[in-house]
Design a protein around this motif. Structure first.
Motif, PDB file in Angstrom:
ATOM      1  N   ILE A  13      83.942 -25.164  51.426  1.00  0.00           N
ATOM      2  CA  ILE A  13      84.616 -23.862  51.312  1.00  0.00           C
ATOM      3  C   ILE A  13      85.440 -23.586  52.564  1.00  0.00           C
ATOM      4  N   GLU A  16      88.474 -25.892  52.590  1.00  0.00           N
ATOM      5  CA  GLU A  16      89.442 -25.486  51.560  1.00  0.00           C
ATOM      6  C   GLU A  16      90.245 -24.280  52.015  1.00  0.00           C
ATOM      7  N   ARG A  17      89.518 -23.311  52.600  1.00  0.00           N
ATOM      8  CA  ARG A  17      90.215 -22.097  53.062  1.00  0.00           C
ATOM      9  C   ARG A  17      91.180 -22.428  54.188  1.00  0.00           C
ATOM     10  N   SER A  18      90.737 -23.301  55.100  1.00  0.00           N
ATOM     11  CA  SER A  18      91.615 -23.686  56.215  1.00  0.00           C
ATOM     12  C   SER A  18      92.858 -24.395  55.677  1.00  0.00           C
ATOM     13  N   ASN A  20      94.147 -24.243  52.662  1.00  0.00           N
ATOM     14  CA  ASN A  20      94.994 -23.321  51.899  1.00  0.00           C
ATOM     15  C   ASN A  20      95.800 -22.413  52.838  1.00  0.00           C
ATOM     16  N   SER A  21      95.147 -21.995  53.937  1.00  0.00           N
ATOM     17  CA  SER A  21      95.862 -21.138  54.899  1.00  0.00           C
ATOM     18  C   SER A  21      97.023 -21.906  55.521  1.00  0.00           C
ATOM     19  N   SER A 490      88.770 -22.704  44.830  1.00  0.00           N
ATOM     20  CA  SER A 490      88.406 -21.367  45.331  1.00  0.00           C
ATOM     21  C   SER A 490      89.504 -20.337  45.053  1.00  0.00           C
ATOM     22  N   GLU A 491      90.502 -20.727  44.261  1.00  0.00           N
ATOM     23  CA  GLU A 491      91.645 -19.829  44.084  1.00  0.00           C
ATOM     24  C   GLU A 491      91.816 -19.363  42.635  1.00  0.00           C
TER      25      GLU A 491
END
Lengths: 527, 165
Positions: A13, A16-18, A20-21, A490-491
């Motif tokens: 998670i 993935e967030r990193s 995506n950012s 996660s989106e």
């Protein structure tokens, strides 16, 4: 859920967030986090190129190693000094991306099943990198080199391999002779050569290897190294003097962290950590995991030997052989050890078109767990359901990916959602089939650019839909009734928002193209 | 994000990448020993003794002419006892065992001791054949150790046995 699974899930998670950012700033193709392996290879080529120059000017005598390298930084700072700094910073960056690459593949669970070979061949490379890197520091023969040489040999001497303590080679100033540096240079060239050979083996089972990152990423990282070389050039410490213990040391923590770690623990603890971590990495693929996906199956009667599956397979699992039943034709052969079970081959097969009139659609290469025939039945059922909606309803069909944002939750009265093993398994003809079967718009979604779980699924899908790759979407399909959405797992919310926006666009824009002419199969399975 | 903002963001992130690399390539600095400390390194590699027996003329006569060595020596070597004392107090004591499956290799030791800089009476005693009592090699000297100095205690028969360097 086991502790390992929980750790891995949280790491995934976070990553993935990193990623995506960073996509928002860099875009998928230029996002360094999505191309760590390629970045590592690029840094290695910088190391090889700069190392060649450093080797040519190195004098391998005891005094010569220090003065010849020092000369580069002082008198020839504009060339040799910069190359030396590039060599230093590229090696540190190599360690950084190597560790991130390792963490990322672990977090995404890419270490077992068909990926076992790549994982297992990658683990020994970490040792080679550290052997080469630590040895490289010795060649300069300054105080840092002296400290590292003594600390490393003291660590090695804990192992029961040597008759005499190797640390005796660094007891007193007269213990070191010119031959040592010839051997060190030999090791510092030989080990990276082994590393390159190991890297070849590491990527041997995947096709279309990402050998280099994008030009922008290469230029930007090179510019970073050059800036560092000018602002903070790599310099030698005072010359080594074995009669004195080195005082304050400017340690390279990327490579030499192991020495302070030994000082605060013990050689036994450090070896236990190193061997334990290595064994753990090797053992990881053999821990209990979800059962592997069934592999692709070739139907000889429907395979025409076109080789598209061979060209599109991301893992070189499909090869072509002489067709046993059709003279002059070829047939696809699937290697069970290499097949990822992604279904990209089924999406590439020209026989996977739903327009075929057979009651049971049998294609040339198919996935037992989600055959193309089942996809067609599923789509026809959904289209029939959408057909019962009041006129004026904007009906959408969403094709998604099991590894990307979950589309199943998007199913509604006016929306059909079909999740595939990988978006790459979607034959483009299904898009046309859905539009001609009554859908007003089609959404195709999958993992973000550079983040496809099966490497090339979204890339092939995008190219097929844009008429750039076979089998391509026919030109009678209007592109404004088709939306490609990149969304990682996660989106889901972002995907839902993109679908809402697309629906609004279809409903409000007057210039939307007409749907292609309606079509229904002779023997429909609606309902 | 608008392109100029993305470019600024990229520059910031690549700058952070460079700063991270630049910092940890040399920092934080590390000190293995405090400023006022010197090192004594005790390191030896020496073959232990062995008890050889002189063959009698009768025994030699029974041997083939090419094998009439006057001494019969066992293959194995003796353990070596070593004592290091600082200002008369025991600092380190060990019995070094010969290496090799047949115990016929060198006995070795490598130890590093941190001591405060200053003047000490340093004494090393060694017995390389434990059949004999006491110590057959002894080296004693007053040594003045400066901060960060490395004093090596070694053994070399060509340099008269035990020596400080």
């Amino acid at each position: 859920m086991s502790l390992h699974a929980a750790l891995r899930g949280n790491a995934q998670i976070l990553l993935e967030r990193s990623e995506n950012s960073l996509d928002a700033l860099f875009g998928g193709a230029d996002n360094p986090l999505r191309h760590l392996g390629a970045l590592g290879l690029y840094f290695l080529w910088i190391l090889v190129a700069t190392g060649l120059y450093l080797y040519t000017v190195l004098d391998t005598s005891v005094e010569g190693v220090y003065t010849s390298i020092g000369y580069l930084s002082r008198e020839q700072w504009y060339l040799g000094g910069i190359l030396r700094s590039l060599h230093r910073y590229a090696s540190d960056a190599f360690v950084l991306v190597m560790m991130l690459h390792l963490a990322r593949e672990w977090a995404y669970g890419r270490y077992h099943g068909f990926r076992l070979y790549s994982w297992v061949t990658g683990v020994p490379l970490i040792w080679l990198v550290y052997i080469s890197g630590i040895g490289g520091y010795w060649i300069v023969w300054d105080r840092l080199a002296q400290f590292s040489a003594i600390a490393t040999t003291e660590l090695l001497d804990w192992l029961p391999f040597f008759t005499e303590p190797t640390a005796r080679n660094f007891l007193a100033p007269d213990s070191v002779n010119d031959r040592l540096f010839t051997v060190l240079v030999f090791i510092h060239i030989g080990v990276p050569l082994m590393l390159i050979l190991g890297l070849w083996a590491h990527v041997n089972r995947i096709s279309r290897v990402d050998y280099l990152p994008s030009r922008r990423v290469m230029l930007a990282t090179l510019a970073s190294f050059l800036a560092l070389a000018l602002i903070k050039p790599a310099l030698s410490d005072a010359p080594a003097n074995l009669a004195l213990a080195p005082a304050e040391l400017r340690l390279d923590w990327f490579f030499l962290f192991i020495h302070p770690l030994t000082d605060v623990t013990s050689p036994a603890a450090v070896w236990a950590l190193l061997f334990g971590a290595t064994i753990l990495l090797f053992a990881l693929p053999f821990l209990p995991h979800l059962k592997a996906q069934p592999i692709a199956v070739v139907d000889a009667a429907n395979c025409n030997g076109c080789s598209r599956c061979h060209a599109d397979c991301p893992y070189e699992a499909v090869t072509m052989a002489v067709h046993p039943g059709k003279r002059g034709h070829k047939i696809a052969i699937v290697d069970p050890d290499l097949c990822a079970g992604c279904g990209i081959c089924a999406g590439s097969c020209p026989s996977s078109t739903p327009f075929r009139s057979q009651e049971k659609l049998v294609t040339g290469i198919d996935m037992p767990q989600q055959p193309v025939d089942v996809m067609r039945r599923q789509l026809e059922t959904q289209l029939a359901r959408l057909g019962t909606q009041p006129s004026g309803t904007t009906k959408l069909v969403v094709f998604g990916c099991d590894k990307g944002a979950d589309v199943r939750g998007l199913a509604a009265a006016d929306t059909a959602a079909i999740s595939l093993l990988c978006t790459g398994m979607l034959p483009p003809s299904f898009v046309e089939y859905a539009l001609r079967g009554g859908a007003d718009g089609i959404v195709v979604t999958g993992c973000r650019d550079g983040g496809c779980d099966f490497r090339l699924g979204m890339q092939w899908t995008q190219e097929r839909l844009a008429h750039q790759r076979e089998p391509h979407l026919r030109s009678l399909v209007p592109q404004d009734r088709l939306r490609l959405v990149y969304a990682s797992r996660s989106e889901s919310r972002q995907l839902a928002a993109a679908i809402d926006e697309f629906r609004t666009q279809l409903e409000t824009q007057t210039a939307i193209s007409n749907r292609p002419p309606a079509y229904s199969r002779r023997t429909p399975h609606h309902g | 994000m608008a392109k100029p903002a993305a470019i600024v963001g990229q520059i910031i992130l690549y700058g952070a990448f460079a700063a991270f690399l630049g910092y940890f390539a040399t920092s934080p600095t590390y000190k293995q020993i405090p400023d006022d400390v010197a090192l004594i390194k005790l390191s030896m590699s020496h073959l232990g003794g062995r008890e050889c027996r002189k063959r009698s003329p009768e025994e030699l006569a029974k041997l083939p002419p090419n094998m009439r060595a006057p001494l019969e020596c066992p293959r194995g070597r003796s353990d070596i006892k070593l004592v290091l004392e600082l200002d008369g107090k025991p600092m380190f004591e060990t019995v070094m065992h010969p290496t090799g499956l047949s115990k016929d290799g060198v006995s070795t030791v490598y130890k590093r001791f941190e001591v405060k800089a200053g003047t000490y009476q340093l004494s090393v005693k060694m017995n390389d054949n434990l059949i004999n009592p006491g110590f057959n090699f002894v080296k004693e000297a007053q040594v003045t150790l400066k901060p960060a100095q490395v004093l090596v205690v070694d053994f070399n028969p060509d340099k008269g046995g035990l020596f400080f360097q």
